[in-house]
Write a protein that holds these residues in place. Structure first.
Motif, PDB file in Angstrom:
ATOM      1  N   LEU A 152      65.138  35.664  83.127  1.00 46.49           N
ATOM      2  CA  LEU A 152      64.045  36.552  82.760  1.00 46.49           C
ATOM      3  C   LEU A 152      64.347  38.015  83.022  1.00 46.49           C
ATOM      4  CD1 LEU A 152      61.016  34.496  84.127  1.00 46.49           C
ATOM      5  CD2 LEU A 152      62.168  34.322  81.908  1.00 46.49           C
ATOM      6  N   ALA A 153      65.123  38.282  84.050  1.00 39.82           N
ATOM      7  CA  ALA A 153      65.389  39.675  84.415  1.00 39.82           C
ATOM      8  C   ALA A 153      66.506  39.731  85.438  1.00 39.82           C
ATOM      9  CB  ALA A 153      64.141  40.342  84.971  1.00 39.82           C
ATOM     10  N   SER A 154      66.989  40.928  85.670  1.00 38.21           N
ATOM     11  CA  SER A 154      67.979  41.158  86.716  1.00 38.21           C
ATOM     12  C   SER A 154      67.615  42.443  87.443  1.00 38.21           C
ATOM     13  CB  SER A 154      69.380  41.279  86.109  1.00 38.21           C
ATOM     14  OG  SER A 154      70.343  41.547  87.105  1.00 38.21           O
ATOM     15  N   VAL A 155      67.591  42.386  88.779  1.00 40.62           N
ATOM     16  CA  VAL A 155      67.425  43.601  89.563  1.00 40.62           C
ATOM     17  C   VAL A 155      68.796  44.232  89.717  1.00 40.62           C
ATOM     18  CG1 VAL A 155      66.737  44.570  91.790  1.00 40.62           C
ATOM     19  CG2 VAL A 155      65.415  42.706  90.778  1.00 40.62           C
ATOM     20  N   ILE A 156      68.901  45.496  89.321  1.00 46.30           N
ATOM     21  CA  ILE A 156      70.154  46.243  89.411  1.00 46.30           C
ATOM     22  C   ILE A 156      69.876  47.479  90.251  1.00 46.30           C
ATOM     23  CG2 ILE A 156      71.954  47.465  88.142  1.00 46.30           C
ATOM     24  CD1 ILE A 156      71.180  45.752  85.679  1.00 46.30           C
ATOM     25  N   GLN A 194      67.906  49.555  92.473  1.00 47.92           N
ATOM     26  CA  GLN A 194      66.479  49.539  92.776  1.00 47.92           C
ATOM     27  C   GLN A 194      65.649  49.571  91.492  1.00 47.92           C
ATOM     28  OE1 GLN A 194      67.323  52.628  96.097  1.00 47.92           O
ATOM     29  NE2 GLN A 194      65.331  51.771  96.603  1.00 47.92           N
ATOM     30  N   GLY A 195      66.286  49.174  90.390  1.00 42.83           N
ATOM     31  CA  GLY A 195      65.608  49.083  89.104  1.00 42.83           C
ATOM     32  C   GLY A 195      65.702  47.681  88.545  1.00 42.83           C
ATOM     33  N   ALA A 196      65.092  47.488  87.380  1.00 40.32           N
ATOM     34  CA  ALA A 196      65.044  46.156  86.779  1.00 40.32           C
ATOM     35  C   ALA A 196      65.452  46.203  85.314  1.00 40.32           C
ATOM     36  CB  ALA A 196      63.642  45.572  86.900  1.00 40.32           C
ATOM     37  N   SER A 197      66.147  45.176  84.903  1.00 35.81           N
ATOM     38  CA  SER A 197      66.453  44.936  83.496  1.00 35.81           C
ATOM     39  C   SER A 197      65.676  43.694  83.082  1.00 35.81           C
ATOM     40  CB  SER A 197      67.955  44.717  83.301  1.00 35.81           C
ATOM     41  OG  SER A 197      68.235  44.221  82.008  1.00 35.81           O
ATOM     42  N   VAL A 198      64.600  43.880  82.328  1.00 36.15           N
ATOM     43  CA  VAL A 198      63.791  42.749  81.856  1.00 36.15           C
ATOM     44  C   VAL A 198      64.368  42.295  80.518  1.00 36.15           C
ATOM     45  CG1 VAL A 198      61.491  41.950  81.217  1.00 36.15           C
ATOM     46  CG2 VAL A 198      61.767  43.629  83.059  1.00 36.15           C
ATOM     47  N   SER A 199      64.560  40.997  80.378  1.00 35.56           N
ATOM     48  CA  SER A 199      65.309  40.453  79.250  1.00 35.56           C
ATOM     49  C   SER A 199      64.536  40.462  77.941  1.00 35.56           C
ATOM     50  CB  SER A 199      65.736  39.013  79.562  1.00 35.56           C
ATOM     51  OG  SER A 199      66.487  38.963  80.753  1.00 35.56           O
ATOM     52  N   ASN A 200      65.268  40.731  76.876  1.00 36.01           N
ATOM     53  CA  ASN A 200      64.805  40.431  75.523  1.00 36.01           C
ATOM     54  C   ASN A 200      65.470  39.117  75.164  1.00 36.01           C
ATOM     55  OD1 ASN A 200      64.196  40.198  72.832  1.00 36.01           O
ATOM     56  ND2 ASN A 200      65.196  42.088  72.191  1.00 36.01           N
ATOM     57  N   MET A 201      64.733  38.016  75.281  1.00 35.95           N
ATOM     58  CA  MET A 201      65.316  36.691  75.141  1.00 35.95           C
ATOM     59  C   MET A 201      65.759  36.425  73.707  1.00 35.95           C
ATOM     60  SD  MET A 201      64.935  35.858  78.293  1.00 35.95           S
ATOM     61  CE  MET A 201      65.128  34.094  78.534  1.00 35.95           C
ATOM     62  N   THR A 202      66.866  35.728  73.574  1.00 36.30           N
ATOM     63  CA  THR A 202      67.456  35.480  72.258  1.00 36.30           C
ATOM     64  C   THR A 202      66.613  34.542  71.413  1.00 36.30           C
ATOM     65  OG1 THR A 202      69.656  35.833  73.162  1.00 36.30           O
ATOM     66  CG2 THR A 202      69.512  34.612  71.092  1.00 36.30           C
ATOM     67  N   PHE A 203      66.170  33.438  72.009  1.00 31.58           N
ATOM     68  CA  PHE A 203      65.478  32.414  71.238  1.00 31.58           C
ATOM     69  C   PHE A 203      63.967  32.603  71.305  1.00 31.58           C
ATOM     70  CE2 PHE A 203      69.609  30.511  72.178  1.00 31.58           C
ATOM     71  CZ  PHE A 203      69.992  30.095  70.904  1.00 31.58           C
ATOM     72  N   ILE A 225      56.843  38.009  79.654  1.00 31.44           N
ATOM     73  CA  ILE A 225      55.538  38.664  79.827  1.00 31.44           C
ATOM     74  C   ILE A 225      55.035  38.445  81.247  1.00 31.44           C
ATOM     75  CG2 ILE A 225      53.146  38.780  79.033  1.00 31.44           C
ATOM     76  CD1 ILE A 225      54.100  37.874  76.283  1.00 31.44           C
ATOM     77  N   PHE A 226      55.225  37.245  81.786  1.00 31.33           N
ATOM     78  CA  PHE A 226      54.816  36.962  83.163  1.00 31.33           C
ATOM     79  C   PHE A 226      55.464  37.961  84.119  1.00 31.33           C
ATOM     80  CE2 PHE A 226      54.538  32.610  81.272  1.00 31.33           C
ATOM     81  CZ  PHE A 226      53.182  32.392  81.482  1.00 31.33           C
ATOM     82  N   LEU A 227      56.773  38.145  83.961  1.00 31.41           N
ATOM     83  CA  LEU A 227      57.507  39.007  84.880  1.00 31.41           C
ATOM     84  C   LEU A 227      57.112  40.474  84.704  1.00 31.41           C
ATOM     85  CD1 LEU A 227      59.665  38.680  87.052  1.00 31.41           C
ATOM     86  CD2 LEU A 227      61.330  39.400  85.356  1.00 31.41           C
ATOM     87  N   GLU A 228      56.902  40.865  83.480  1.00 28.95           N
ATOM     88  CA  GLU A 228      56.513  42.247  83.186  1.00 28.95           C
ATOM     89  C   GLU A 228      55.221  42.608  83.926  1.00 28.95           C
ATOM     90  OE1 GLU A 228      56.934  44.478  79.060  1.00 28.95           O
ATOM     91  OE2 GLU A 228      55.132  43.231  79.090  1.00 28.95           O
TER      92      GLU A 228
END
Length: 412
Positions: free
Chosen positions: A162-166, A168-177, A185-188
Motif C-alpha cells: 500500500l505504501a512505503s515510508v521513505i 520521514q515521508g511517504a510514498s502511497v501506491s498507485n496500484m497496478t490492478f 484509500i484506507f491508508l490515505e
C-alpha cells in the motif's frame, strides 16, 4: 500520543509496524474469482488468522509496536464529515459515479457504525444483503452472475504494497490492478486524519492518484540516502524517475536510487519477492533474476546539478559495493541456489524476509533450506507458521508496513 513516521534503513530495529489481520474477505474468494482477485488458492481463514497472530506475537516479543489497519481507519471514521467523504470516495472508486446505485450505497453505508462500515467494505457487499432494495445492479440479473455489488479486498493483509515510508515521508501506491486500487484509500485517510500521524506534516513522495504505477513492495530503503526500486510487473520506469525527481528536489535526504529490472511475472511481482536486505552487507537474492554469468539490468539514478544522472550496471554486487561504500557483499541465495529448492522456496516467499534488527529476520517456516542458509551466514531467524498465509503469494515482508525504525549508529 502521536509519533513521527521514520524509516531510514531496511535493517534498523523495527519500532512500529502496520498490519492487517486476515478477515472474512478471505472467505469471499471463490475458484471463479481467484484470478481476478490475484490469488492462486484460497487460504483457510481460521488457520491463516492463527498464523498471522503468531507473526504479530513475534514482532511484539522483539520490541515492535503493532498497529492494525482496520482499527486505525475505524477510529478515523468516528468523525461524521470524514466518514461521509470517505464513503463517497470508496463508492466512486468502486465504479459508481452517479445514479441510483451510488445514491443507494451512500445511504446504506452512512447508516453503518464505523467498525461495521470498515468490515463491510473490506469483506465485500453481496447483492443478497441489499435484497430487493436496488434492482438491476450492474446490469441484467439473469446475465450478471457476480454475487457482489462491491468486491471484497482479500489482498489487504499485504500492507507493504500500500505504501512505503521513505525517510520521514511517504510514498502511497498507485496500484497496478483495478481490484486493489481502493485499498490505498484506507491508508490515505489514516495518515492524514488519525491523531497518531496528523500531528506531524508528512511530505508525500508519491500519491495514490499520481499517473505513474508504483507499489510499496518494490521499494527498499537501503540506508539514509539510498533506495533500491524494482522495475517490475507493478512498478514502471516512469514511476521510478518521477520518484527520483521528487526526492531529489524536496530535501528528502535521498540522493541515489538503484533501479533493478526483474522478470515481470506473478511469481516475482515485487522486488522484495526476490531481493531483501538482512544486514549491513548481507542480502537475500533469488538467483534466477540473474542471467548467464550472474548479470542483470541495473541503473543508478543520482542527484546532480544538471538533473538526474544515470549509470548502467550489470553486476549486483558491484553496484551495491559502489553505492553503499562497502568492500564486500554477502549474497545469500534463495534455496541455496539449488535447481529445485530455489524456485520452490521462492514461490513460497523464501526471499521475502522481514528484517527486524541488523542480522535478525522473520521468515516462513516452510522455507527450511533458505532459513538454514541464513543461519549459516550468521543471521538470527525467527520462523512463523505459513501453511495458509503463503497461499496469498506474500511473506513476512509483504505482510508488514514499517512505520518507524531506529536509526543505525553507522550510516553509510
Amino acid at each position: 500520543m502521536g509519533f513521527q513516521i521514520k524509516i531510514k534503513s531496511e535493517i534498523g530495529k523495527l519500532r512500529a509496524v502496520l498490519l492487517k489481520r486476515p478477515g472474512k474477505e478471505i472467505e469471499n474468494i471463490t475458484p471463479a474469482t481467484m484470478h481476478d482477485l490475484l490469488f492462486d488458492d484460497i487460504p483457510y481463514l481460521s488457520e491463516a488468522q492463527k498464523e498471522h497472530d503468531r507473526f504479530a506475537e513475534i514482532l511484539r516479543q522483539n520490541g515492535t509496536k503493532v498497529l492494525y489497519l482496520d482499527n486505525l481507519i475505524t477510529e478515523v471514521l468516528k468523525n461524521r464529515n470524514v466518514k461521509s467523504n470517505f464513503i463517497s470516495q470508496m463508492i466512486t472508486n468502486s465504479g459508481f459515479t452517479d445514479g441510483t446505485t451510488a445514491i443507494f450505497l451512500k445511504e446504506y453505508f452512512s447508516n453503518l457504525r464505523p467498525n461495521d462500515l470498515v468490515e463491510k467494505l473490506m469483506t465485500g457487499l453481496r447483492k443478497e444483503e441489499v435484497g430487493g432494495k436496488l434492482k438491476n445492479l450492474r446490469g441484467f440479473p439473469e446475465i450478471d452472475t457476480d454475487p457482489f455489488v462491491m468486491a471484497p479486498m482479500p489482498n489487504l493483509y499485504f500492507t507493504r504494497d500500500l505504501a512505503s515510508v521513505i525517510g520521514q515521508g511517504a510514498s502511497v501506491s498507485n496500484m497496478t490492478f483495478k481490484v486493489r486500487k481502493r485499498e490505498t484509500i484506507f491508508l490515505e485517510y489514516i495518515l492524514a486524519k488519525h491523531p497518531l500521524f496528523s500531528e506531524h506534516a508528512i511530505p508525500y513522495w508519491h500519491r495514490r492518484d499520481d499517473k505513474t504505477q508504483l507499489e510499496g513492495g518494490d521499494i527498499l530503503v537501503l540506508n539514509n540516502h539510498v533506495l533500491a526500486v524494482g522495475i517490475s510487473q507493478r512498478t514502471s520506469v516512469e514511476a521510478i524517475e518521477a520518484l527520483a525527481d521528487v526526492l531529489f528536489k524536496n530535501k528528502s535526504g535521498y540522493d541515489t536510487i538503484i533501479a533493478l529490472k526483474i522478470p515481470k511475472s506473478h511469481a516475482m511481482m515485487h522486488l522484495d519477492t526476490v531481493f531483501t536486505m538482512v544486514n549491513y552487507d548481507q542480502f537475500t537474492v533469488y538467483p534466477d533474476i540473474m542471467r548467464e554469468y550472474r548479470k542483470m539490468d541495473i541503473w543508478t539514478l543520482r542527484s546532480s546539478t544538471k538533473g538526474i544522472k544515470y549509470r548502467k550496471y550489470t553486476d549486483l554486487q558491484e553496484v551495491l559495493k559502489d553505492v553503499l561504500g562497502l568492500s564486500e557483499i554477502d549474497l545469500i541465495y534463495t534455496g541455496n541456489g539449488d535447481a529445485v529448492a530455489a524456485p520452490r522456496e521462492q514461490w513460497n516467499d523464501g526471499s521475502n524476509t522481514l528484517t527486524i534488527a541488523p542480522g535478525e529476520v522473520v521468515t516462513y517456516d516452510r522455507n527450511y533450506v533458505s532459513n538454514e542458509l541464513l543461519r549459516q551466514h550468521g543471521i538470527k531467524v525467527h520462523e512463523m507458521p505459513s501453511s495458509e498465509l503463503s497461499r496469498g503469494r506474500g511473506g513476512p515482508r509483504c505482510m508488514s508496513m514499517p512505520l518507524q525504525r531506529e536509526e543505525l549508529s553507522q550510516e553509510n
